[in-house]
Design a protein around this motif. Sequence first.
Motif, PDB file in Angstrom:
ATOM      1  N   ALA A   1      14.163  37.179 -16.148  1.00 61.86           N
ATOM      2  CA  ALA A   1      15.487  37.547 -16.658  1.00 61.86           C
ATOM      3  C   ALA A   1      15.715  39.054 -16.565  1.00 61.86           C
ATOM      4  O   ALA A   1      16.842  39.511 -16.344  1.00 61.86           O
ATOM      5  N   GLN A   2      14.622  39.823 -16.705  1.00 59.35           N
ATOM      6  CA  GLN A   2      14.733  41.273 -16.615  1.00 59.35           C
ATOM      7  C   GLN A   2      14.830  41.754 -15.178  1.00 59.35           C
ATOM      8  O   GLN A   2      15.606  42.675 -14.868  1.00 59.35           O
TER       9      GLN A   2
ATOM     10  N   VAL B   1      18.787  27.295  -6.957  1.00 59.20           N
ATOM     11  CA  VAL B   1      20.246  27.409  -7.028  1.00 59.20           C
ATOM     12  C   VAL B   1      20.636  28.495  -8.033  1.00 59.20           C
ATOM     13  O   VAL B   1      21.553  29.288  -7.799  1.00 59.20           O
ATOM     14  N   HIS B   2      19.903  28.532  -9.143  1.00 60.66           N
ATOM     15  CA  HIS B   2      20.151  29.568 -10.153  1.00 60.66           C
ATOM     16  C   HIS B   2      19.932  30.965  -9.553  1.00 60.66           C
ATOM     17  O   HIS B   2      20.719  31.893  -9.815  1.00 60.66           O
TER      18      HIS B   2
ATOM     19  N   THR C   1      12.665  24.377 -15.972  1.00 57.96           N
ATOM     20  CA  THR C   1      14.039  24.346 -15.468  1.00 57.96           C
ATOM     21  C   THR C   1      14.783  25.555 -16.018  1.00 57.96           C
ATOM     22  O   THR C   1      14.430  26.095 -17.081  1.00 57.96           O
ATOM     23  N   PRO C   2      15.825  26.008 -15.324  1.00 59.74           N
ATOM     24  CA  PRO C   2      16.545  27.203 -15.783  1.00 59.74           C
ATOM     25  C   PRO C   2      17.352  26.978 -17.046  1.00 59.74           C
ATOM     26  O   PRO C   2      17.770  27.940 -17.691  1.00 59.74           O
ATOM     27  N   THR C   3      17.582  25.750 -17.412  1.00 61.77           N
ATOM     28  CA  THR C   3      18.297  25.443 -18.651  1.00 61.77           C
ATOM     29  C   THR C   3      17.397  24.620 -19.556  1.00 61.77           C
ATOM     30  O   THR C   3      16.441  23.983 -19.093  1.00 61.77           O
TER      31      THR C   3
ATOM     32  N   LEU D   1       6.869  34.477 -17.907  1.00 63.58           N
ATOM     33  CA  LEU D   1       7.497  34.627 -16.596  1.00 63.58           C
ATOM     34  C   LEU D   1       9.018  34.515 -16.689  1.00 63.58           C
ATOM     35  O   LEU D   1       9.744  35.209 -15.971  1.00 63.58           O
ATOM     36  N   ARG D   2       9.471  33.657 -17.570  1.00 70.07           N
ATOM     37  CA  ARG D   2      10.918  33.482 -17.744  1.00 70.07           C
ATOM     38  C   ARG D   2      11.555  34.797 -18.260  1.00 70.07           C
ATOM     39  O   ARG D   2      12.605  35.217 -17.772  1.00 70.07           O
ATOM     40  N   VAL D   3      10.888  35.430 -19.221  1.00 67.06           N
ATOM     41  CA  VAL D   3      11.401  36.691 -19.771  1.00 67.06           C
ATOM     42  C   VAL D   3      11.418  37.777 -18.704  1.00 67.06           C
ATOM     43  O   VAL D   3      12.402  38.513 -18.555  1.00 67.06           O
ATOM     44  N   ARG D   4      10.335  37.850 -17.943  1.00 66.37           N
ATOM     45  CA  ARG D   4      10.276  38.878 -16.901  1.00 66.37           C
ATOM     46  C   ARG D   4      11.290  38.606 -15.800  1.00 66.37           C
ATOM     47  O   ARG D   4      11.915  39.538 -15.273  1.00 66.37           O
TER      48      ARG D   4
END
Length: 385
Positions: free
Chosen positions: A278-279, A308-309, A295-297, A273-276
């Motif tokens: 980002a796309q 917030v991100h 978390t985003p980081t 999900l994180r990869v998608r």
Amino acid sequence: MEFDLSWILLGLPVAFALGWLASRMDLRQVRQDNRQAPKAYFKGLNFLLNEQQDKAIDAFIEAVQNDPETADLHFALGNLFRRRGEYHRAVRVHEHLLSRADLGKDDRERAQHGLAQDFLKAGLLDRAEEALRRLEGTAYEAEARLALLAIYERSRDWAQAAEIARRMQGANQGDFSGRLAHYLCEQATEQASHAQLDTASQLLHEAVRTAPQTPRPRIELARIQHRLSQSHDAWKTLEELAQTTPQGLPLAVPLMLEVAAATGQQAAAAQLLRVRYAQSPSLDLLDALVALNTTPTKGQGDRRDWYVHHLGLEPSLVAATKWLAGEPLTHEEHHPAVQKALEHASKPLSRYRCAACGFEARQHFWHCPGCQSWDSYPARRVEEL
């Protein structure tokens, strides 16, 4: 006895005069008939151009009475009756044409097509289906099949719709693989509602083969596999979805979270999900990443920092409202009222909207209930369009 030629000499002028009189009488009658028919026809045409349909119908009826053998006048009259909503009269006109033994092949097919349109407009779907079936092998075949497809969709006869779609696909009348996949999914849903999960699974596998780039078959297949306690197979199906049709992944997010929890694939799901995200950032993917407690980081942080991100990537009232829901305010007594107002304002933004007709709904539809279009709902919320 000798033949007297004087009688012939006397008879020739008389015969000539009688023939001349007869021809004049016939010509007068023909001219009179021809004057009456075109006069009524052009009068009707004039009324039609001036959008005076009642007077146009009267004029065409007069023209038909003067020349009952003219098929074109009957067709014009039938079309006018149908446009005015007088379907029973339109049906009578076209049935009268079909009953004529002298009607040519082209006009007979045209009359059959007109009769099918009459039944369609009148909502007599069973009679329309019969009339449309008779247009197979005619110049109106492609149009008749499309109309049959619409009838079977309205009546939710997915098996018949699938048959017509296959025939149109085989006749090179267009690419109907996407529709055919939806019909198979609808049949699978009906089978699943009767606890026939194995049959539903077979139909969905066929749908995947029919339209590999359509997201719905894999989403529905993963759901059935999860119900059959084949959660590992469901996870593989969702991974295939992410690879082949990633634009449909937001629609599978709730199911993916369930399957990941059942198979212990939460970390893999979070990474996918994180990869998608980002796309292509999406509110549905955003909620899933928050639900997975990521978390985003990579450092320490609050999972709600995703909101917030997201605001840094694109303005979003929906994301701001969700972030604010967990934030302490200076005046806590005002927090419920402020939160309620924000949720009310952001609720319309979280709907899905049909790209064809603009119909909005809280849930995603594969088949728009407003305009009956397939795949017209993007897998994104209104705020993201």
